[in-house]
Design a protein around this motif. Sequence first.
Motif, PDB file in Angstrom:
ATOM      1  N   ILE A 154       1.196  -1.468  -0.098  1.00  0.00           N
ATOM      2  CA  ILE A 154       0.005   0.068   0.153  1.00  0.00           C
ATOM      3  C   ILE A 154       0.788   1.366  -0.055  1.00  0.00           C
ATOM      4  O   ILE A 154       0.568   2.080  -0.790  1.00  0.00           O
ATOM      5  N   TYR A 155       1.824   1.373   0.804  1.00  0.00           N
ATOM      6  CA  TYR A 155       3.242   2.616   1.128  1.00  0.00           C
ATOM      7  C   TYR A 155       3.129   2.762  -0.501  1.00  0.00           C
ATOM      8  O   TYR A 155       4.500   3.878  -0.466  1.00  0.00           O
ATOM      9  N   SER A 156       3.706   1.838  -0.583  1.00  0.00           N
ATOM     10  CA  SER A 156       4.977   2.128  -2.345  1.00  0.00           C
ATOM     11  C   SER A 156       3.844   2.502  -3.145  1.00  0.00           C
ATOM     12  O   SER A 156       4.334   3.189  -4.015  1.00  0.00           O
ATOM     13  N   LEU A 157       2.898   1.816  -2.752  1.00  0.00           N
ATOM     14  CA  LEU A 157       1.370   2.339  -4.343  1.00  0.00           C
ATOM     15  C   LEU A 157       1.558   3.445  -4.513  1.00  0.00           C
ATOM     16  O   LEU A 157       1.099   4.490  -5.385  1.00  0.00           O
ATOM     17  N   TYR A 158       0.726   4.412  -3.424  1.00  0.00           N
ATOM     18  CA  TYR A 158       0.584   5.491  -3.046  1.00  0.00           C
ATOM     19  C   TYR A 158       1.745   5.894  -2.852  1.00  0.00           C
ATOM     20  O   TYR A 158       1.562   7.405  -3.476  1.00  0.00           O
ATOM     21  N   ALA A 159       3.037   5.636  -2.887  1.00  0.00           N
ATOM     22  CA  ALA A 159       4.529   6.860  -3.400  1.00  0.00           C
ATOM     23  C   ALA A 159       4.720   6.944  -4.973  1.00  0.00           C
ATOM     24  O   ALA A 159       4.698   8.096  -5.550  1.00  0.00           O
ATOM     25  N   ASP A 160       4.465   6.359  -5.663  1.00  0.00           N
ATOM     26  CA  ASP A 160       4.034   5.469  -6.788  1.00  0.00           C
ATOM     27  C   ASP A 160       3.299   6.391  -7.838  1.00  0.00           C
ATOM     28  O   ASP A 160       3.196   6.845  -8.656  1.00  0.00           O
ATOM     29  N   MET A 161       1.787   6.717  -6.681  1.00  0.00           N
ATOM     30  CA  MET A 161       0.343   7.326  -7.461  1.00  0.00           C
ATOM     31  C   MET A 161       1.599   8.576  -7.045  1.00  0.00           C
ATOM     32  O   MET A 161       0.680   9.353  -8.337  1.00  0.00           O
ATOM     33  N   ILE A 162       1.757   9.179  -6.269  1.00  0.00           N
ATOM     34  CA  ILE A 162       1.848  10.744  -6.248  1.00  0.00           C
ATOM     35  C   ILE A 162       2.990  10.995  -7.436  1.00  0.00           C
ATOM     36  O   ILE A 162       2.975  12.066  -7.819  1.00  0.00           O
ATOM     37  N   ALA A 163       4.008  10.086  -7.259  1.00  0.00           N
ATOM     38  CA  ALA A 163       5.121  10.350  -8.529  1.00  0.00           C
ATOM     39  C   ALA A 163       4.950  10.088  -9.544  1.00  0.00           C
ATOM     40  O   ALA A 163       5.214  10.751 -11.032  1.00  0.00           O
ATOM     41  N   ARG A 182       4.514   7.484 -11.018  1.00  0.00           N
ATOM     42  CA  ARG A 182       5.357   6.114 -11.820  1.00  0.00           C
ATOM     43  C   ARG A 182       4.467   5.037 -12.228  1.00  0.00           C
ATOM     44  O   ARG A 182       4.684   4.120 -13.160  1.00  0.00           O
ATOM     45  N   VAL A 183       3.315   5.328 -11.924  1.00  0.00           N
ATOM     46  CA  VAL A 183       2.015   3.801 -12.345  1.00  0.00           C
ATOM     47  C   VAL A 183       1.087   4.612 -13.316  1.00  0.00           C
ATOM     48  O   VAL A 183       0.615   5.908 -12.566  1.00  0.00           O
ATOM     49  N   SER A 184       0.020   4.214 -14.230  1.00  0.00           N
ATOM     50  CA  SER A 184      -0.834   4.618 -14.475  1.00  0.00           C
ATOM     51  C   SER A 184      -2.323   4.622 -14.460  1.00  0.00           C
ATOM     52  O   SER A 184      -1.911   3.259 -12.998  1.00  0.00           O
ATOM     53  N   GLU A 185      -3.077   5.245 -14.815  1.00  0.00           N
ATOM     54  CA  GLU A 185      -4.377   4.940 -14.192  1.00  0.00           C
ATOM     55  C   GLU A 185      -4.900   3.847 -14.505  1.00  0.00           C
ATOM     56  O   GLU A 185      -5.282   2.733 -13.332  1.00  0.00           O
ATOM     57  N   PRO A 186      -4.920   2.631 -15.303  1.00  0.00           N
ATOM     58  CA  PRO A 186      -5.475   1.462 -15.807  1.00  0.00           C
ATOM     59  C   PRO A 186      -4.432   0.526 -14.810  1.00  0.00           C
ATOM     60  O   PRO A 186      -5.053  -0.237 -14.695  1.00  0.00           O
ATOM     61  N   VAL A 187      -3.194   0.603 -14.454  1.00  0.00           N
ATOM     62  CA  VAL A 187      -2.797  -0.485 -13.563  1.00  0.00           C
ATOM     63  C   VAL A 187      -3.332  -0.290 -12.774  1.00  0.00           C
ATOM     64  O   VAL A 187      -3.796  -1.103 -11.816  1.00  0.00           O
ATOM     65  N   LEU A 200      -6.553  -2.611  -8.487  1.00  0.00           N
ATOM     66  CA  LEU A 200      -7.950  -1.767  -7.052  1.00  0.00           C
ATOM     67  C   LEU A 200      -8.757  -3.836  -7.622  1.00  0.00           C
ATOM     68  O   LEU A 200      -9.718  -4.051  -6.684  1.00  0.00           O
ATOM     69  N   GLU A 201      -8.872  -3.459  -8.506  1.00  0.00           N
ATOM     70  CA  GLU A 201     -10.406  -4.743  -9.297  1.00  0.00           C
ATOM     71  C   GLU A 201      -9.442  -5.799  -8.469  1.00  0.00           C
ATOM     72  O   GLU A 201     -10.364  -7.056  -7.949  1.00  0.00           O
ATOM     73  N   ALA A 202      -8.760  -6.194  -9.433  1.00  0.00           N
ATOM     74  CA  ALA A 202      -7.568  -7.473  -8.662  1.00  0.00           C
ATOM     75  C   ALA A 202      -7.715  -7.137  -6.788  1.00  0.00           C
ATOM     76  O   ALA A 202      -7.305  -8.982  -6.301  1.00  0.00           O
ATOM     77  N   ALA A 203      -7.451  -6.940  -6.444  1.00  0.00           N
ATOM     78  CA  ALA A 203      -7.756  -6.672  -4.575  1.00  0.00           C
ATOM     79  C   ALA A 203      -9.031  -6.496  -4.000  1.00  0.00           C
ATOM     80  O   ALA A 203      -9.336  -6.493  -3.154  1.00  0.00           O
ATOM     81  N   GLU A 204      -9.939  -6.271  -5.216  1.00  0.00           N
ATOM     82  CA  GLU A 204     -11.553  -6.632  -4.479  1.00  0.00           C
ATOM     83  C   GLU A 204     -11.977  -5.675  -4.495  1.00  0.00           C
ATOM     84  O   GLU A 204     -12.609  -5.686  -2.723  1.00  0.00           O
ATOM     85  N   ASP A 226     -16.920   1.924  -5.405  1.00  0.00           N
ATOM     86  CA  ASP A 226     -16.797   3.011  -4.483  1.00  0.00           C
ATOM     87  C   ASP A 226     -15.798   4.133  -3.854  1.00  0.00           C
ATOM     88  O   ASP A 226     -15.557   5.098  -3.897  1.00  0.00           O
ATOM     89  N   ASP A 227     -15.232   2.911  -3.416  1.00  0.00           N
ATOM     90  CA  ASP A 227     -13.878   3.183  -2.357  1.00  0.00           C
ATOM     91  C   ASP A 227     -12.767   2.833  -3.535  1.00  0.00           C
ATOM     92  O   ASP A 227     -11.838   3.934  -3.756  1.00  0.00           O
ATOM     93  N   ILE A 228     -13.136   2.631  -5.139  1.00  0.00           N
ATOM     94  CA  ILE A 228     -11.941   2.814  -6.063  1.00  0.00           C
ATOM     95  C   ILE A 228     -11.869   4.510  -6.406  1.00  0.00           C
ATOM     96  O   ILE A 228     -11.210   4.895  -7.175  1.00  0.00           O
ATOM     97  N   THR A 229     -13.977   4.876  -6.440  1.00  0.00           N
ATOM     98  CA  THR A 229     -14.177   6.236  -6.624  1.00  0.00           C
ATOM     99  C   THR A 229     -12.985   7.259  -5.929  1.00  0.00           C
ATOM    100  O   THR A 229     -13.047   7.666  -6.950  1.00  0.00           O
ATOM    101  N   ARG A 230     -13.438   6.720  -4.991  1.00  0.00           N
ATOM    102  CA  ARG A 230     -12.841   8.209  -3.874  1.00  0.00           C
ATOM    103  C   ARG A 230     -10.827   7.794  -4.222  1.00  0.00           C
ATOM    104  O   ARG A 230     -10.363   9.089  -4.306  1.00  0.00           O
ATOM    105  N   VAL A 231     -10.540   6.091  -4.797  1.00  0.00           N
ATOM    106  CA  VAL A 231      -9.060   6.698  -5.011  1.00  0.00           C
ATOM    107  C   VAL A 231      -8.460   7.726  -6.038  1.00  0.00           C
ATOM    108  O   VAL A 231      -7.601   8.566  -5.855  1.00  0.00           O
ATOM    109  N   MET A 232      -9.278   7.150  -7.218  1.00  0.00           N
ATOM    110  CA  MET A 232      -8.669   8.352  -8.064  1.00  0.00           C
ATOM    111  C   MET A 232      -9.535   9.433  -8.295  1.00  0.00           C
ATOM    112  O   MET A 232      -8.265  10.277  -8.710  1.00  0.00           O
TER     113      MET A 232
END
Length: 346
Positions: A149-158, A160-165, A170-174, A178-184
Amino acid sequence: MTLVDRIDPRPPRRIYRWDLDKTYLQTDFDTLGQLIRTAFQKAHEKRAVPGAAALIRELKAQGDVRLCIVSGSPKQMRAVLAEKLKLDGVEFDELVLKDNMKNILRGRFKALRGQLGYKLPVLLESRVKAPADSEEVLFGDDAEADAFIYSLYADMIARRVSEPVVYRVLEAAEVYEDDITRVMSQWQAIPQSDPVRRIFINLDRLTPPAYFNRYGPRVVPIFNYFQAALVLMAEGHLGAPGVLKVAVEMVQTAGYNLLTLSNSFQDLLRRGLPVQAVAETLTQALQGPQALLASVRPVPDILAAFTKRIAALGAPPPPIPPRDVDYLSLIDDARPRNHKARKSKA
């Protein structure tokens, strides 16, 4: 007078984000009985991981910092957890707990143990309100999904990871939609930056440190908070007196001594962490006259052995090179531990 009679606090230059269970608190919740006992513990009955409270106090004492705690503990425990932190002399700026009762009432049973759909949006929402140039250091453990979670959080802010990924992860982690919408939504509100300097993972379950190499050098697994303090000293967060206060707490509360602490130092050197430069400063501080250090001040032969053991290691191995993290291939790390256990038995 027309002048405003107040001074606004300076924006934090550093933000320290902590988990609670198994990161700050010695918590057992692997069985139903342990979970029930934990839920009914009073504040004075809860025990902090050795050195954790001292480390937080020393980091807060540096000034211009913010302590944000995000825990999977239920909101109903807020009063007792806040009281425990107060007893330990820990002053927090933000404390977010999980609303499991709301999840039950809404029939969101996967959210009871799932951490990605809970912690990631909370972290992003907190970052939205943070100064764009503030640095972050995050603390978690190996009992759940903190490294992921922390690594994904860091790479999202930077970025380094794309929206589709991210969406596929998030889908694969079930994670609920509505939480996916909040994240995006929260992610889009954060300006691109690269604020996360370190992610410390407390090895409560004694996971081999090499397991976390998959996340690159930003993630530092630790066996104790003396190790975290050493790395933070090497990177300018603490001075030698602060590190030694962490050591003193560990000696006084958990039976550590100079030899066990030097083993912790050597472990970091063997893993290529940049702490060799602080050895001389720390040794000088151990020889100092401060009364605070009386409980860890070694006799001369032990101090000499400590110095020789550090010097005998020679040049440390090269650090782990930076790498792009393939979060989809590591998706099992994001799932609750019982889910992974069932999968391994299948």
